[in-house]
Design a protein around this motif. Structure first.
Motif, PDB file in Angstrom:
ATOM      1  N   GLY A  15      -6.338  -4.919  18.435  1.00  0.00           N
ATOM      2  CA  GLY A  15      -5.576  -5.718  17.485  1.00  0.00           C
ATOM      3  C   GLY A  15      -5.274  -4.952  16.209  1.00  0.00           C
ATOM      4  O   GLY A  15      -4.275  -5.209  15.552  1.00  0.00           O
ATOM      5  N   ALA A  16      -6.161  -4.022  15.850  1.00  0.00           N
ATOM      6  CA  ALA A  16      -5.960  -3.236  14.634  1.00  0.00           C
ATOM      7  C   ALA A  16      -5.139  -1.982  14.885  1.00  0.00           C
ATOM      8  O   ALA A  16      -4.804  -1.268  13.934  1.00  0.00           O
ATOM      9  CB  ALA A  16      -7.314  -2.844  14.048  1.00  0.00           C
ATOM     10  N   LEU A  17      -4.806  -1.727  16.151  1.00  0.00           N
ATOM     11  CA  LEU A  17      -4.125  -0.479  16.490  1.00  0.00           C
ATOM     12  C   LEU A  17      -2.809  -0.309  15.739  1.00  0.00           C
ATOM     13  O   LEU A  17      -2.474   0.794  15.292  1.00  0.00           O
ATOM     14  CB  LEU A  17      -3.879  -0.446  18.003  1.00  0.00           C
ATOM     15  CG  LEU A  17      -3.186   0.788  18.567  1.00  0.00           C
ATOM     16  CD1 LEU A  17      -3.987   2.038  18.267  1.00  0.00           C
ATOM     17  CD2 LEU A  17      -2.990   0.640  20.078  1.00  0.00           C
ATOM     18  N   GLU A  18      -2.092  -1.418  15.597  1.00  0.00           N
ATOM     19  CA  GLU A  18      -0.795  -1.377  14.905  1.00  0.00           C
ATOM     20  C   GLU A  18      -0.963  -0.802  13.502  1.00  0.00           C
ATOM     21  O   GLU A  18      -0.188   0.050  13.056  1.00  0.00           O
ATOM     22  CB  GLU A  18      -0.253  -2.797  14.853  1.00  0.00           C
ATOM     23  CG  GLU A  18       0.956  -3.004  13.977  1.00  0.00           C
ATOM     24  CD  GLU A  18       1.392  -4.464  13.999  1.00  0.00           C
ATOM     25  OE1 GLU A  18       0.848  -5.241  14.807  1.00  0.00           O
ATOM     26  OE2 GLU A  18       2.270  -4.821  13.194  1.00  0.00           O
ATOM     27  N   TYR A  19      -2.004  -1.272  12.806  1.00  0.00           N
ATOM     28  CA  TYR A  19      -2.205  -0.849  11.417  1.00  0.00           C
ATOM     29  C   TYR A  19      -2.775   0.562  11.336  1.00  0.00           C
ATOM     30  O   TYR A  19      -2.553   1.279  10.359  1.00  0.00           O
ATOM     31  CB  TYR A  19      -3.072  -1.864  10.685  1.00  0.00           C
ATOM     32  CG  TYR A  19      -2.380  -3.202  10.603  1.00  0.00           C
ATOM     33  CD1 TYR A  19      -2.638  -4.198  11.533  1.00  0.00           C
ATOM     34  CD2 TYR A  19      -1.422  -3.437   9.619  1.00  0.00           C
ATOM     35  CE1 TYR A  19      -1.964  -5.414  11.481  1.00  0.00           C
ATOM     36  CE2 TYR A  19      -0.755  -4.644   9.553  1.00  0.00           C
ATOM     37  CZ  TYR A  19      -1.022  -5.625  10.492  1.00  0.00           C
ATOM     38  OH  TYR A  19      -0.346  -6.815  10.446  1.00  0.00           O
ATOM     39  N   ALA A  89       2.890  -4.128   4.636  1.00  0.00           N
ATOM     40  CA  ALA A  89       2.040  -4.754   5.652  1.00  0.00           C
ATOM     41  C   ALA A  89       0.708  -4.027   5.752  1.00  0.00           C
ATOM     42  O   ALA A  89      -0.349  -4.652   5.881  1.00  0.00           O
ATOM     43  CB  ALA A  89       2.753  -4.762   7.005  1.00  0.00           C
ATOM     44  N   PHE A  93      -3.061  -5.520   5.033  1.00  0.00           N
ATOM     45  CA  PHE A  93      -4.100  -5.469   6.052  1.00  0.00           C
ATOM     46  C   PHE A  93      -5.312  -4.699   5.530  1.00  0.00           C
ATOM     47  O   PHE A  93      -6.462  -5.108   5.731  1.00  0.00           O
ATOM     48  CB  PHE A  93      -3.559  -4.799   7.309  1.00  0.00           C
ATOM     49  CG  PHE A  93      -4.585  -4.607   8.387  1.00  0.00           C
ATOM     50  CD1 PHE A  93      -5.274  -3.401   8.519  1.00  0.00           C
ATOM     51  CD2 PHE A  93      -4.893  -5.648   9.255  1.00  0.00           C
ATOM     52  CE1 PHE A  93      -6.236  -3.246   9.508  1.00  0.00           C
ATOM     53  CE2 PHE A  93      -5.846  -5.500  10.250  1.00  0.00           C
ATOM     54  CZ  PHE A  93      -6.524  -4.300  10.374  1.00  0.00           C
TER      55      PHE A  93
END
Lengths: 116, 268
Positions: A15-19, A89, A93
Motif C-alpha cells: 500500500g505504501a509502494l506508491e509513495y 501527495a 503521506f
C-alpha cells in the motif's frame, strides 16, 4: 483475508509502494526500468512486473509525468518525473506516516516517542 | 539454448500477457506492453552472455503474466474508486485519510491472487506538462498480434483451400493450444476435415445421378458445418479469454468492493 502478521505487513508495504516510488522520484527523474528495479531491490516489490500498472495509475492521477526517449540500439525507454501534485501527495503521506509509525513504535516499544 | 530460443521464451511470455490484457483500454494496454517489453530488453542487455536460465530468471523476477494482469485490473479499479462520480481527477484527501487509504488498499487487495473489482469509469487521459509531450511507444516487435489460436481457427476454416496443407497447419496449432479443451480440439478436427475444402469438392466432382438439387444441399451443409465450427471455436476462445483475463479480475474486484461497501454501511 489476511492470514498473519507477515502477510499484513507485506500488504501494508504494497500500500505504501506508491509513495515510495514518489519518494525516489523526488530525488530526480528516473527511467522506468531503474525505478522498478530499485523498488524491487529495496524489498518493496516482490515481483517487478506488477509495479508497472501502479505507475500507470499514478500517471493517470497526475502524480507523475513521463516521456519516451531513445536509448541504445534504437530502443526507447520511458522516463518518470514527479509533478507538483505528486510532491504534495508525498508530503502529506510522509507527515502522516511519521506520526503513524511513531505511535505504533511507542505502543510496541520498538523505539520513537508518540507524536503530538 | 540459442538466442532465437531465448527470444521464443520472451515472445511466449508477452503473448500470454497481451492475451490476458484483452479488454483493457487499448492505449493503456499498448503502453503497459511497451514498458514490459522494454523492461525485458533492458534486463537481458545487462547480462553479458545470457543462458536459458538467465532469461527465465529475468521473466521470473518480472512475475507471471497473470500477476501483471491482476494488478492492472486492481489499479484500474483503484483509480476509479479514488475519483468521485463525475470523473474528475483525484481530489486531495486529508493527510490522515491518504495514509490510511494507502495502507488499507494494500491490505484489502489481493496481490498475486485473483482480486475482486468493480466496474470502473474510463480513466482520464494522462496529464501533460507544458513543454513535455508523451510519445506513444510501439514495441519493435508487436506482442501478441494474432494469437496462434485465432490463426488455428482461420486455417481450419480456409486452410484447406491453400493446397490442403494449410488445414493441417491449423490442426497442429489447434492441438498445441493450451486454451482449447479436448472437446474443442476434437470438434475442430472432425467437423469438417478440410474445412471448406469438402464444399469445393462437392461442386467440383462430376455430376452423379442425384443431380444439382442434391449437390446444392450437400454444398450448403458442408459450408454451414465448417462455418459453424469456426464460430464455435472463436466463441470458446473469447469466453476463455474473458474468464481468465483483465475483465475477469475487474468483475471480481467489483464484487469485493460492493461487499466492502455493504459491510461499511452495516457498521456505519
Amino acid at each position: 483475508m489476511v492470514s498473519g502478521p507477515a502477510e499484513l505487513v507485506g500488504r501494508m508495504r504494497r500500500g505504501a509502494l506508491e509513495y515510495c516510488a514518489l519518494g525516489l522520484l523526488r530525488e530526480g527523474e528516473r527511467d522506468a526500468f531503474g525505478l522498478v528495479r530499485e523498488l524491487g531491490e529495496a524489498g518493496l516489490a516482490e515481483r517487478e512486473g506488477p509495479v508497472y500498472p501502479l505507475l500507470a495509475r499514478m500517471r493517470h492521477e497526475g502524480l507523475v509525468v513521463t516521456t519516451w526517449r531513445e536509448a541504445e540500439a534504437g530502443r526507447s525507454s520511458r522516463y518518470y518525473r514527479i509533478t507538483e501534485e505528486g510532491v504534495a501527495a508525498l508530503d502529506e503521506f510522509q507527515q502522516q506516516w511519521v506520526d503513524f509509525r511513531s505511535r505504533v513504535d511507542a505502543l510496541l516499544g520498538t523505539g520513537g516517542a508518540a507524536g503530538p | 539454448m540459442s538466442v532465437r530460443s531465448h527470444d521464443a521464451l520472451v515472445r511466449e511470455y508477452l503473448r500470454r500477457l497481451g492475451w490476458g490484457l484483452h479488454g483493457m483500454d487499448p492505449n493503456d494496454r499498448d503502453q503497459l506492453m511497451s514498458e514490459i517489453t522494454d523492461h525485458i530488453a533492458r534486463a537481458r542487455a545487462e547480462l553479458p552472455s545470457p543462458t536459458e536460465e538467465d532469461v527465465r530468471a529475468v521473466l521470473e523476477r518480472l512475475g507471471p503474466p497473470e500477476a501483471i494482469v491482476a494488478e492492472a485490473a486492481e489499479q484500474h479499479e483503484l483509480g476509479a474508486q479514488r475519483r468521485n462520480g463525475n470523473g474528475k481527477s483525484r481530489q486531495p484527501e486529508s493527510a490522515k485519510e491518504a495514509t490510511l487509504r494507502a495502507l488499507v488498499d494494500g491490505v484489502e487487495s489481493e496481490w498475486g491472487d485473483e482480486p475482486p473489482g468493480q466496474p470502473g469509469a474510463v480513466d482520464p487521459p494522462a496529464p501533460r506538462d507544458a513543454g513535455e509531450r508523451e510519445r506513444r511507444r510501439r514495441p519493435a516487435r508487436a506482442p501478441a498480434g494474432v494469437e496462434p489460436e485465432m490463426r488455428a481457427v482461420s486455417l481450419l476454416l480456409a486452410g484447406g483451400l491453400l493446397l490442403v496443407v494449410g488445414w493441417f497447419v491449423g490442426v497442429v496449432l489447434l492441438w498445441r493450444s493450451e486454451v482449447f479443451t479436448l472437446q474443442d480440439k476434437l470438434l475442430g478436427t472432425l467437423v469438417l476435415p478440410g474445412g471448406l475444402l469438402p464444399a469445393v469438392y462437392v461442386l467440383a466432382r462430376p455430376l452423379g445421378g442425384a443431380g444439382w438439387p442434391v449437390r446444392l444441399v450437400e454444398f450448403v451443409l458442408c459450408v454451414l458445418l465448417a462455418v459453424a465450427t469456426s464460430i464455435y471455436l472463436h466463441r470458446r476462445l473469447r469466453a476463455r479469454q474473458v474468464a481468465t483475463g483483465f475483465e475477469s479480475f475487474r468483475a471480481r474486484r467489483a464484487a469485493h468492493a460492493a461487499e466492502r461497501a455493504r459491510n461499511e454501511m452495516g457498521l456505519g
